[in-house]
Design a protein around this motif. Structure first.
Motif, short mmCIF file in Angstrom:
data_model
loop_
_atom_site.label_atom_id
_atom_site.label_comp_id
_atom_site.label_asym_id
_atom_site.label_seq_id
_atom_site.Cartn_x
_atom_site.Cartn_y
_atom_site.Cartn_z
N ALA A 111 29.82 -15.42 -30.97
CA ALA A 111 30.04 -14.96 -29.59
C ALA A 111 31.46 -15.29 -29.12
CB ALA A 111 28.99 -15.58 -28.67
N ALA A 112 32.43 -14.78 -29.82
CA ALA A 112 33.82 -15.20 -29.65
C ALA A 112 34.50 -14.74 -28.36
CB ALA A 112 34.64 -14.72 -30.85
N ILE A 113 34.40 -13.46 -28.06
CA ILE A 113 35.15 -12.90 -26.92
C ILE A 113 34.16 -12.20 -26.01
CG2 ILE A 113 37.04 -11.39 -26.24
CD1 ILE A 113 38.04 -11.68 -29.21
N TRP A 114 33.79 -12.84 -24.92
CA TRP A 114 32.82 -12.30 -23.97
C TRP A 114 33.38 -12.33 -22.56
CZ3 TRP A 114 26.93 -13.36 -24.53
CH2 TRP A 114 26.50 -13.06 -25.83
N TYR A 115 33.01 -11.34 -21.78
CA TYR A 115 33.35 -11.26 -20.35
C TYR A 115 34.86 -11.32 -20.11
CZ TYR A 115 28.59 -13.14 -20.63
OH TYR A 115 27.29 -13.41 -20.98
N SER A 116 35.63 -10.86 -21.07
CA SER A 116 37.10 -10.93 -20.96
C SER A 116 37.68 -9.57 -20.61
CB SER A 116 37.69 -11.46 -22.27
OG SER A 116 37.27 -12.80 -22.47
N THR A 117 38.85 -9.58 -19.98
CA THR A 117 39.48 -8.33 -19.54
C THR A 117 40.96 -8.31 -19.87
OG1 THR A 117 39.95 -9.26 -17.35
CG2 THR A 117 37.87 -8.07 -17.59
N ASP A 118 41.45 -7.08 -19.97
CA ASP A 118 42.88 -6.83 -20.16
C ASP A 118 43.40 -7.59 -21.38
OD1 ASP A 118 45.34 -5.73 -19.71
OD2 ASP A 118 45.89 -7.11 -18.10
N GLY A 119 42.80 -7.31 -22.54
CA GLY A 119 43.17 -8.01 -23.76
C GLY A 119 43.66 -7.09 -24.85
N GLN A 159 28.06 -8.37 -36.64
CA GLN A 159 26.89 -7.66 -36.15
C GLN A 159 26.93 -7.68 -34.63
OE1 GLN A 159 23.45 -9.60 -37.76
NE2 GLN A 159 23.63 -8.54 -39.71
N GLU A 160 26.40 -6.65 -34.04
CA GLU A 160 26.33 -6.56 -32.58
C GLU A 160 27.72 -6.58 -31.92
OE1 GLU A 160 23.48 -9.39 -31.01
OE2 GLU A 160 22.12 -9.02 -32.67
N PHE A 161 28.66 -5.88 -32.49
CA PHE A 161 30.02 -5.86 -31.97
C PHE A 161 30.15 -4.86 -30.82
CE2 PHE A 161 34.35 -4.35 -31.78
CZ PHE A 161 35.08 -5.52 -31.85
N GLY A 162 30.87 -5.25 -29.80
CA GLY A 162 31.28 -4.34 -28.73
C GLY A 162 30.19 -3.92 -27.77
N TRP A 163 29.20 -4.76 -27.56
CA TRP A 163 28.09 -4.41 -26.67
C TRP A 163 28.54 -4.44 -25.21
CZ3 TRP A 163 22.60 -6.52 -28.03
CH2 TRP A 163 22.27 -6.14 -29.33
N LYS A 164 28.09 -3.46 -24.47
CA LYS A 164 28.26 -3.39 -23.01
C LYS A 164 29.73 -3.53 -22.59
CE LYS A 164 23.60 -4.96 -22.24
NZ LYS A 164 22.75 -4.70 -21.13
N ASP A 179 41.50 -10.82 -38.06
CA ASP A 179 40.18 -10.73 -38.67
C ASP A 179 39.17 -11.31 -37.69
OD1 ASP A 179 41.06 -9.68 -41.15
OD2 ASP A 179 41.62 -11.68 -41.82
N LEU A 180 38.18 -10.50 -37.34
CA LEU A 180 37.15 -10.93 -36.40
C LEU A 180 35.82 -11.00 -37.15
CD1 LEU A 180 38.00 -8.70 -33.30
CD2 LEU A 180 38.87 -10.97 -33.86
N GLY A 181 35.31 -12.21 -37.34
CA GLY A 181 34.02 -12.41 -37.99
C GLY A 181 33.07 -13.09 -37.03
N GLY A 182 31.88 -13.33 -37.49
CA GLY A 182 30.88 -14.01 -36.66
C GLY A 182 30.10 -13.03 -35.82
N ILE A 183 28.85 -13.32 -35.62
CA ILE A 183 27.98 -12.42 -34.87
C ILE A 183 28.42 -12.32 -33.40
CG2 ILE A 183 26.29 -14.22 -34.33
CD1 ILE A 183 24.12 -12.03 -34.81
N LYS A 184 28.30 -11.14 -32.86
CA LYS A 184 28.57 -10.89 -31.44
C LYS A 184 30.01 -11.20 -31.05
CE LYS A 184 23.81 -12.27 -30.51
NZ LYS A 184 22.93 -13.17 -29.77
N ALA A 185 30.97 -10.72 -31.82
CA ALA A 185 32.38 -11.07 -31.58
C ALA A 185 32.90 -10.61 -30.23
CB ALA A 185 33.25 -10.52 -32.70
N VAL A 186 32.53 -9.43 -29.78
CA VAL A 186 33.03 -8.91 -28.50
C VAL A 186 31.84 -8.38 -27.71
CG1 VAL A 186 34.39 -7.08 -27.42
CG2 VAL A 186 35.31 -8.32 -29.39
N ARG A 187 31.71 -8.83 -26.45
CA ARG A 187 30.61 -8.36 -25.61
C ARG A 187 31.00 -8.41 -24.14
NH1 ARG A 187 24.46 -10.04 -26.61
NH2 ARG A 187 24.99 -8.91 -28.49
N GLU A 188 30.58 -7.38 -23.42
CA GLU A 188 30.80 -7.27 -21.98
C GLU A 188 32.26 -7.49 -21.59
OE1 GLU A 188 27.77 -8.52 -19.21
OE2 GLU A 188 26.42 -8.94 -20.90
#
Length: 166
Positions: A77-85, A114-119, A91-100
């Motif tokens: 769950a590396a990058i969540w709820y972030s803006t203007d990036g 897995q589960e990349f780029g949700w919402k 290299d982006l690994g790990g589950i749920k790397a980018v969300r919301e």
């Protein structure tokens, strides 16, 4: 004048919480303390040649650029709820790397998450490779150019009105 943090290792909880106007160069986010949320709520930061192996490093971050960096499979769950990036040549690994997230540009990256780029909203992915299941679930304004994709169930709950452009 921008501050710089160079060649350091961080493993404690919220090590650089609320960091502002700083270049973080050649740093490692890993270690025995196994802390979370290293850069939570940072603003206007540039990450260059950094490696991440801890959970939730970039939550609620605004105006960031990550270049030539890596997030391994432990970077959940590396990058969540972030803006203007902007994420380039990384290299982006790990589950749920980018969300919301909103207003992201991702270029020249290798993504295995897995589960990349949700919402997400207004996300552009160019010249990249991505392996994910449920890629861009329920996202809007997705733009892809020169992207190699592998996985199942891409664009679930998106429709043409959501502005997915391939």
């Amino acid at each position: 004048m921008r501050k710089e943090i160079i060649g350091q290792q961080f493993d404690e909880e919220r090590a650089l919480y609320n960091l502002r106007d700083t270049n973080v160069i050649d740093c490692v986010f890993a270690g025995p303390a196994d802390g979370e949320s290293a850069l939570k709520e940072a603003r206007n930061v540039k990450l260059e040649n950094c490696s991440f192996s801890l959970r939730y490093p970039l939550w609620h971050v605004e105006k960031f650029h990550m270049h030539d960096s890596s997030m391994d499979e432990k970077t959940r769950a590396a990058i969540w709820y972030s803006t203007d990036g902007k994420i380039t040549d990384s290299d982006l690994g790990g589950i749920k790397a980018v969300r919301e997230c909103k207003d992201l540009i991702i270029r020249g990256c290798n993504i295995n998450s897995q589960e990349f780029g949700w919402k997400c909203e207004n996300i552009t992915l160019t010249d990249s490779k991505i392996e994910a299941e449920y890629l861009f679930l329920d996202s809007r304004d997705v733009k892809l150019e020169h992207v190699q994709m592998k996985g199942k169930y891409s664009f679930h709950l998106c429709d043409s009105a959501d502005g997915v452009n391939l």
